[in-house]
Design a protein around this motif. Structure first.
Motif, PDB file in Angstrom:
ATOM      1  N   GLN A 289      66.737 -74.491   5.839  1.00  0.00           N
ATOM      2  CA  GLN A 289      66.599 -75.056   7.233  1.00  0.00           C
ATOM      3  C   GLN A 289      65.099 -74.443   7.656  1.00  0.00           C
ATOM      4  OE1 GLN A 289      68.814 -73.955  10.917  1.00  0.00           O
ATOM      5  NE2 GLN A 289      68.719 -75.974  11.315  1.00  0.00           N
ATOM      6  N   LEU A 290      65.129 -72.859   7.479  1.00  0.00           N
ATOM      7  CA  LEU A 290      63.995 -72.043   7.909  1.00  0.00           C
ATOM      8  C   LEU A 290      62.748 -72.364   7.092  1.00  0.00           C
ATOM      9  CD1 LEU A 290      65.342 -68.595   8.323  1.00  0.00           C
ATOM     10  CD2 LEU A 290      64.347 -70.166  10.028  1.00  0.00           C
ATOM     11  N   THR A 291      62.981 -73.084   5.745  1.00  0.00           N
ATOM     12  CA  THR A 291      61.849 -73.239   4.847  1.00  0.00           C
ATOM     13  C   THR A 291      61.491 -74.786   4.807  1.00  0.00           C
ATOM     14  OG1 THR A 291      63.304 -73.628   2.960  1.00  0.00           O
ATOM     15  CG2 THR A 291      62.429 -71.541   3.090  1.00  0.00           C
ATOM     16  N   ASN A 292      62.357 -75.657   5.314  1.00  0.00           N
ATOM     17  CA  ASN A 292      61.864 -77.041   5.482  1.00  0.00           C
ATOM     18  C   ASN A 292      61.531 -77.879   6.696  1.00  0.00           C
ATOM     19  OD1 ASN A 292      61.983 -77.201   2.737  1.00  0.00           O
ATOM     20  ND2 ASN A 292      64.149 -77.632   2.563  1.00  0.00           N
ATOM     21  N   SER A 293      62.437 -77.283   7.776  1.00  0.00           N
ATOM     22  CA  SER A 293      62.267 -77.928   8.955  1.00  0.00           C
ATOM     23  C   SER A 293      61.349 -77.308   9.976  1.00  0.00           C
ATOM     24  CB  SER A 293      63.950 -77.811   9.736  1.00  0.00           C
ATOM     25  OG  SER A 293      63.705 -78.466  11.183  1.00  0.00           O
ATOM     26  N   ASP A 294      60.447 -78.049  10.596  1.00  0.00           N
ATOM     27  CA  ASP A 294      59.409 -77.427  11.462  1.00  0.00           C
ATOM     28  C   ASP A 294      59.900 -77.309  12.634  1.00  0.00           C
ATOM     29  OD1 ASP A 294      57.273 -77.666   9.800  1.00  0.00           O
ATOM     30  OD2 ASP A 294      56.971 -79.589  10.051  1.00  0.00           O
ATOM     31  N   THR A 295      61.256 -77.848  13.004  1.00  0.00           N
ATOM     32  CA  THR A 295      61.682 -77.473  14.087  1.00  0.00           C
ATOM     33  C   THR A 295      62.666 -76.158  14.301  1.00  0.00           C
ATOM     34  OG1 THR A 295      63.812 -78.712  13.829  1.00  0.00           O
ATOM     35  CG2 THR A 295      61.904 -79.746  15.160  1.00  0.00           C
ATOM     36  N   ALA A 296      62.915 -75.521  12.998  1.00  0.00           N
ATOM     37  CA  ALA A 296      63.786 -74.273  12.912  1.00  0.00           C
ATOM     38  C   ALA A 296      62.674 -73.090  13.558  1.00  0.00           C
ATOM     39  CB  ALA A 296      64.086 -74.098  11.487  1.00  0.00           C
ATOM     40  N   ARG A 297      63.380 -72.281  13.987  1.00  0.00           N
ATOM     41  CA  ARG A 297      62.657 -71.154  14.706  1.00  0.00           C
ATOM     42  C   ARG A 297      63.127 -69.934  13.932  1.00  0.00           C
ATOM     43  NH1 ARG A 297      58.719 -73.339  15.817  1.00  0.00           N
ATOM     44  NH2 ARG A 297      58.823 -75.000  17.441  1.00  0.00           N
ATOM     45  N   LEU A 298      62.208 -69.126  13.404  1.00  0.00           N
ATOM     46  CA  LEU A 298      62.528 -67.953  12.470  1.00  0.00           C
ATOM     47  C   LEU A 298      62.674 -66.826  13.629  1.00  0.00           C
ATOM     48  CD1 LEU A 298      62.444 -66.473   9.708  1.00  0.00           C
ATOM     49  CD2 LEU A 298      60.105 -66.557   9.922  1.00  0.00           C
ATOM     50  N   SER A 299      63.699 -66.233  13.432  1.00  0.00           N
ATOM     51  CA  SER A 299      63.797 -64.980  14.244  1.00  0.00           C
ATOM     52  C   SER A 299      63.223 -63.735  13.682  1.00  0.00           C
ATOM     53  CB  SER A 299      65.243 -64.709  14.602  1.00  0.00           C
ATOM     54  OG  SER A 299      65.978 -64.062  13.431  1.00  0.00           O
ATOM     55  N   VAL A 300      62.639 -62.606  14.407  1.00  0.00           N
ATOM     56  CA  VAL A 300      62.325 -61.337  13.858  1.00  0.00           C
ATOM     57  C   VAL A 300      63.190 -60.773  12.837  1.00  0.00           C
ATOM     58  CG1 VAL A 300      61.489 -59.090  14.441  1.00  0.00           C
ATOM     59  CG2 VAL A 300      60.812 -61.060  15.893  1.00  0.00           C
ATOM     60  N   GLU A 301      64.426 -60.893  13.077  1.00  0.00           N
ATOM     61  CA  GLU A 301      65.354 -60.122  12.529  1.00  0.00           C
ATOM     62  C   GLU A 301      65.293 -61.001  10.874  1.00  0.00           C
ATOM     63  OE1 GLU A 301      66.300 -60.982  15.418  1.00  0.00           O
ATOM     64  OE2 GLU A 301      66.366 -59.063  16.370  1.00  0.00           O
ATOM     65  N   GLU A 302      65.306 -62.456  10.956  1.00  0.00           N
ATOM     66  CA  GLU A 302      65.297 -63.000   9.624  1.00  0.00           C
ATOM     67  C   GLU A 302      64.170 -62.742   9.042  1.00  0.00           C
ATOM     68  OE1 GLU A 302      67.974 -67.111  11.166  1.00  0.00           O
ATOM     69  OE2 GLU A 302      65.792 -66.740  11.736  1.00  0.00           O
ATOM     70  N   LEU A 303      63.108 -62.805   9.542  1.00  0.00           N
ATOM     71  CA  LEU A 303      61.669 -62.466   8.716  1.00  0.00           C
ATOM     72  C   LEU A 303      61.895 -61.140   8.108  1.00  0.00           C
ATOM     73  CD1 LEU A 303      58.197 -63.206   9.750  1.00  0.00           C
ATOM     74  CD2 LEU A 303      58.743 -60.873   9.512  1.00  0.00           C
ATOM     75  N   TYR A 304      62.269 -60.289   8.700  1.00  0.00           N
ATOM     76  CA  TYR A 304      62.523 -58.740   8.324  1.00  0.00           C
ATOM     77  C   TYR A 304      63.543 -58.844   7.183  1.00  0.00           C
ATOM     78  CZ  TYR A 304      62.890 -53.726   8.296  1.00  0.00           C
ATOM     79  OH  TYR A 304      62.724 -52.411   7.723  1.00  0.00           O
ATOM     80  N   LEU A 305      64.657 -59.398   7.348  1.00  0.00           N
ATOM     81  CA  LEU A 305      65.518 -59.436   6.074  1.00  0.00           C
ATOM     82  C   LEU A 305      65.006 -60.159   4.913  1.00  0.00           C
ATOM     83  CD1 LEU A 305      68.734 -60.156   8.098  1.00  0.00           C
ATOM     84  CD2 LEU A 305      68.471 -58.016   6.750  1.00  0.00           C
ATOM     85  N   ILE A 306      64.299 -61.220   5.179  1.00  0.00           N
ATOM     86  CA  ILE A 306      63.876 -62.006   4.094  1.00  0.00           C
ATOM     87  C   ILE A 306      62.606 -60.813   3.601  1.00  0.00           C
ATOM     88  CG2 ILE A 306      62.177 -63.926   3.697  1.00  0.00           C
ATOM     89  CD1 ILE A 306      63.650 -65.412   5.670  1.00  0.00           C
ATOM     90  N   SER A 307      61.824 -60.474   4.284  1.00  0.00           N
ATOM     91  CA  SER A 307      60.797 -59.573   3.680  1.00  0.00           C
ATOM     92  C   SER A 307      61.529 -58.354   2.898  1.00  0.00           C
ATOM     93  CB  SER A 307      59.948 -58.746   4.702  1.00  0.00           C
ATOM     94  OG  SER A 307      59.491 -59.934   5.374  1.00  0.00           O
ATOM     95  N   LEU A 308      62.430 -57.861   3.202  1.00  0.00           N
ATOM     96  CA  LEU A 308      63.115 -56.922   2.512  1.00  0.00           C
ATOM     97  C   LEU A 308      63.656 -57.412   1.082  1.00  0.00           C
ATOM     98  CD1 LEU A 308      65.227 -54.888   5.121  1.00  0.00           C
ATOM     99  CD2 LEU A 308      63.266 -54.154   4.066  1.00  0.00           C
ATOM    100  N   ALA A 309      64.279 -58.514   1.178  1.00  0.00           N
ATOM    101  CA  ALA A 309      64.960 -59.242   0.077  1.00  0.00           C
ATOM    102  C   ALA A 309      63.819 -59.500  -1.206  1.00  0.00           C
ATOM    103  CB  ALA A 309      65.741 -60.598   0.619  1.00  0.00           C
TER     104      ALA A 309
END
Length: 73
Positions: free
Chosen positions: A31-51
């Motif tokens: 959803q975060l990578t395909n849907s323009d209506t999805a809102r990325l949270s700061v926590e999700e961005l941080y976790l993805i960056s770590l991963a």
């Protein structure tokens, strides 16, 4: 595709691996990578960056490219 989706594709990142490493559900990552209506949270961005072993500010700069204050020229 969202800016996050573009970033991950450019880095050849496997979404299933991101989901596994972050604990985010695979559906949420898609959803975060395909849907323009999805809102990325700061926590999700941080976790993805770590991963993906990337500085979170690099991901944020890419995802937020073009975002400006209203009335700013």
């Amino acid at each position: 595709m969202t800016r996050l989706g573009e970033y991950l594709a450019r880095k050849s990142v496997n979404k299933a691996d991101v989901a596994r490493k972050t604990g985010l559900h695979k559906t949420r990552v898609i959803q975060l990578t395909n849907s323009d209506t999805a809102r990325l949270s700061v926590e999700e961005l941080y976790l993805i960056s770590l991963a993906i072993d990337v500085d979170p500010s690099e991901v944020m700069r890419y995802v937020c490219e073009g975002v400006e204050l209203p009335g700013a020229n």
